[in-house]
Design a protein around this motif. Structure first.
Motif, PDB file in Angstrom:
ATOM      1  N   LYS A  54       0.791  -1.304   0.093  1.00  0.00           N
ATOM      2  CA  LYS A  54       0.086  -0.121   0.022  1.00  0.00           C
ATOM      3  C   LYS A  54       0.879   1.358  -0.014  1.00  0.00           C
ATOM      4  O   LYS A  54       2.048   1.250   0.626  1.00  0.00           O
ATOM      5  CB  LYS A  54      -0.935  -0.040   1.114  1.00  0.00           C
ATOM      6  N   TYR A  56       0.130   5.429   0.854  1.00  0.00           N
ATOM      7  CA  TYR A  56      -0.652   6.256   1.658  1.00  0.00           C
ATOM      8  C   TYR A  56       0.057   7.789   1.180  1.00  0.00           C
ATOM      9  O   TYR A  56       1.053   8.154   1.292  1.00  0.00           O
ATOM     10  CB  TYR A  56      -0.470   6.113   3.106  1.00  0.00           C
ATOM     11  N   ILE A 109      -2.018   4.449   9.757  1.00  0.00           N
ATOM     12  CA  ILE A 109      -2.438   5.769   9.821  1.00  0.00           C
ATOM     13  C   ILE A 109      -2.986   6.376  10.824  1.00  0.00           C
ATOM     14  O   ILE A 109      -4.150   5.906  11.210  1.00  0.00           O
ATOM     15  CB  ILE A 109      -2.919   6.110   8.155  1.00  0.00           C
TER      16      ILE A 109
END
Length: 163
Positions: A54, A56, A109
């Protein structure tokens, strides 16, 4: 009638390092395997955090956490590189703290609803390191972690304290 308060043992956390950085454009931190928790809070600017498969895109008010064995990395933006503050912790209370923030490898996050208060608490932590008083340092770390929990937009305030 007397009021009696029972306190938990909050001593099982170790502050390993903390600091502040105004990154140059495209500054990178390459993948690193850590056995601790490294929390970066973005004060201004933006950049990318890479964890697992991933990516971000993050900005002021976000924080990202490098969890143990994640091999995470990050890079500052080319035009608006971030200014961030960080601290690295270990211990059973570190795990409990991150649970309260609803943070783990799959969700690394954090977002605050009050950048100013978290920034002030980080500044207090950095200032406390000049002191020879361990209670001052411990108090500043606990105050920062408390502010992060209280201003988290996705906090799990009901997560049990589990050292």
């Amino acid at each position: 009638m007397a009021k009696i308060y029972v306190f938990e043992n909050f001593s099982n956390i170790t502050l390993l390092q903390c600091g502040e950085s105004y990154c140059p454009p495209l500054h990178e931190w390459k993948p690193d395997i850590k056995s601790t928790y490294l929390i970066h809070f973005i004060v201004s600017g933006k950049g990318c955090f890479f964890c697992g498969d991933k990516t971000y895109d993050l900005c002021a008010g976000n924080a990202f956490v490098v969890t143990p064995n994640s091999g995470a990395s990050y890079r500052a933006d080319k035009y608006e590189p971030w200014h961030y503050m960080w601290f690295e912790i270990s211990g059973e209370l570190a795990v409990s703290f991150l649970k309260r923030l609803s943070i783990d490898f799959d969700n690394p996050i954090y977002t605050t609803n009050n950048i100013d208060i978290v920034h002030i608490k980080f500044e207090s932590l950095l200032t406390s390191l000049r002191s020879n008083n361990e209670f001052t340092k411990c108090g500043a770390l606990n105050s920062l972690m408390g502010a992060m929990i209280e201003t988290n937009t996705q906090a799990n305030l009901n997560a049990p304290y589990s050292p």
